[in-house]
Design an enzyme around this catalytic site. Structure first.
Site, PDB file in Angstrom:
ATOM      1  CG  HIS A   1      -1.875  -1.164   1.244  1.00 47.34           C
ATOM      2  ND1 HIS A   1      -3.110  -1.126   0.622  1.00 47.34           N
ATOM      3  CD2 HIS A   1      -1.760  -2.407   1.771  1.00 47.34           C
ATOM      4  CE1 HIS A   1      -3.727  -2.295   0.796  1.00 47.34           C
ATOM      5  NE2 HIS A   1      -2.927  -3.091   1.484  1.00 47.34           N
TER       6      HIS A   1
ATOM      7  CG  ASP B   1      -5.841  -5.701  -0.449  1.00 52.12           C
ATOM      8  OD1 ASP B   1      -6.198  -6.791   0.015  1.00 52.12           O
ATOM      9  OD2 ASP B   1      -5.077  -4.930   0.141  1.00 52.12           O
TER      10      ASP B   1
ATOM     11  CG  HIS C   1      -9.051  -8.382   1.548  1.00 51.94           C
ATOM     12  ND1 HIS C   1      -8.174  -7.705   2.347  1.00 51.94           N
ATOM     13  CD2 HIS C   1     -10.121  -8.666   2.338  1.00 51.94           C
ATOM     14  CE1 HIS C   1      -8.678  -7.579   3.569  1.00 51.94           C
ATOM     15  NE2 HIS C   1      -9.868  -8.147   3.587  1.00 51.94           N
TER      16      HIS C   1
ATOM     17  CG  ASP D   1      -1.350  -6.428   3.693  1.00 49.59           C
ATOM     18  OD1 ASP D   1      -1.544  -5.364   3.075  1.00 49.59           O
ATOM     19  OD2 ASP D   1      -2.239  -6.997   4.358  1.00 49.59           O
TER      20      ASP D   1
END
Ligand SMILES: [Zn+2]
Length: 424
Positions: free
Chosen positions: A62, A151, A178, A304
């Site tokens: 992210h 996600d 996800h 992640d």
């Protein structure tokens, strides 16, 4: 011509099983030769005592760009990547606005050309991640999207997920799932089990993830279209994926370093840096996840990496889920899997480079002559203690803070250029 000679490393290339002491000659941005050599006119990087491997490929990051750049941005996230030996990363679309529009994908790709990692944007599967309307997969691919996902949350309905799987297969890009049944999450803050009961903290049942995993596998089997299950954290998910693969269903899976190294025992601190989605599970789940890696059920390790500011993480019950991970992923996996004797180094490096590159269909994860010169150099034996204040991204929410890890990235090379060198 720009030439760089990496001298005297133990070179490990999981793409061909190569593992021996060698020099690596880089010309312009590609690998030109491997072996023992002299290149009088080349710059030399002395790598004696280090291991050289393909730059890591992280399928789940992210970057928070656009719109949440107080947490991280494209360039700071890529600095964190370089410090962790990650040379290719896939960034998730739950930004502000969501990456659901070809112009946003094109803008991100254009800005990424100056970053210290290769950025592969993952486009939203549904408009605004709202789970109502599919995005335009062909137009997003044409703009530079490398995969699709909602996600942060699941694709909301099974009907939409089925259509997303078919649409991704048509354009030939992966669908990252996800897996979570949101009606079972019920505001839980950690894994539901003995520890959550003892603490009196609301938990999330494993079934929330496993119902999601079962849905994705059923749709994958029904359509024959591939699906990739992100951040697998439970024994049940591992076992479902293993059984589906044995039956020929084209499902793949990844897990994250925190599910390999940590359990819900960490939550006793009531420190929000240990809160993520899915949550840290029990030691039995951790064992199943590791077994899934060892037997190949889970082919990739992805971080992640989910930055949040210290202010956002200050209060346990109110903090958003997520932890950063790119700067610690290799060291955590070396410490937990390789130095314990559970896994060999070549297999670990495969799960962190060659396998995710192949899964996503990108030109990475190899040191073969002609390949882009994306290389991680690390000292397998060096010990260091994780200090959140010395990391390179914008946020400090690492669940490995204070841990002493064995194995440290010393330098990272991207397209033949040194983009990171450890101090000292
Ligand atoms: Zn997720």
């Amino acid at each position: 011509m720009e030439r760089l000679l990496i001298r005297g490393a133990r070179v490990i290339d999981p793409s061909c099983g190569y593992d021996r002491s060698a020099d690596i000659l880089i010309e312009n941005s590609a690998i030109a030769a491997l072996g023992e050599m002299d290149a009088a006119d080349a710059a030399v990087l002395d790598a004696a005592g280090w291991i050289a491997a393909p730059g890591l490929v992280d399928l789940h990051v992210h970057l928070r760009d656009p719109g949440q750049t107080q947490k991280e941005d494209l360039l700071s996230g890529c600095r964190a990547a370089a410090a962790g030996g990650v040379t290719s990363l896939f960034c998730m679309p739950n930004t502000t606005p969501a990456l659901d529009d070809p112009a946003l994908i094109a803008d991100l790709s254009a800005r990424a050309t100056s970053a210290s990692a290769r950025v592969y944007p993952v486009a939203a599967a549904t408009k605004g991640l709202r789970g109502e309307t599919l995005t335009d997969f062909a137009a997003l691919k044409a703009a530079g999207a490398a995969a699709f996902s909602d996600d942060g949350r699941p694709v909301l309905t099974a009907d939409l997920m089925e259509r997303a799987l078919k649409a991704a297969a048509v354009v030939g890009l992966p669908l990252f799932a996800h897996s979570e049944e949101l009606t079972l999450t019920r505001g839980g803050l950690m894994n539901e089990g003995a520890v959550s009961e003892e603490l009196g903290v609301p938990g999330v049942t494993r079934a929330a993830e496993e119902v999601g995993t079962a849905r994705e596998i059923a749709l994958c089997a029904a359509t024959g279209c591939p699906v990739h299950i992100c951040h697998v954290s439970t024994r049940g998910s591992v076992e479902m994926i293993r059984a589906a693969q044995a039956a020929g269903v084209p499902v793949t899976g990844e897990t994250a370093p925190h599910y390999i190294a940590l359990t819900d025992e960490c939550l006793r601190s009531l420190d929000a840096d240990y809160r993520m989605s899915p949550p840290l599970r029990t030691s039995d789940d951790r064992e199943a996840v590791i077994e899934g890696l060892l037997d190949g059920t889970l082919s990739a390790i992805a971080t992640d990496h989910a930055p949040h500011t210290p202010a956002e993480k200050a209060e346990f019950a109110k903090a958003p889920n997520g932890a950063i991970g790119m700067e610690t992923s290799l060291a955590v996996c070396l410490t937990t899997l390789v130095h314990t004797g559970r896994w060999d180094l070549l297999s670990l490096l495969r799960a962190m480079s060659t396998a995710p590159a192949a899964l996503a269909g990108i030109p990475a994860g190899t040191l073969q002559v002609g390949a882009p010169a994306d290389i991680v150099l690390f000292d397998q034996q060096e010990e260091w203690t994780v200090d959140p204040d010395r990391l390179h991204g914008k946020s400090k929410n690492t669940p490995f803070k204070g841990m002493t890890l064995k194995g440290r990235v010393k330098a990272t090379i991207l397209g033949g250029k040194i983009v990171y060198r450890a101090e000292g």
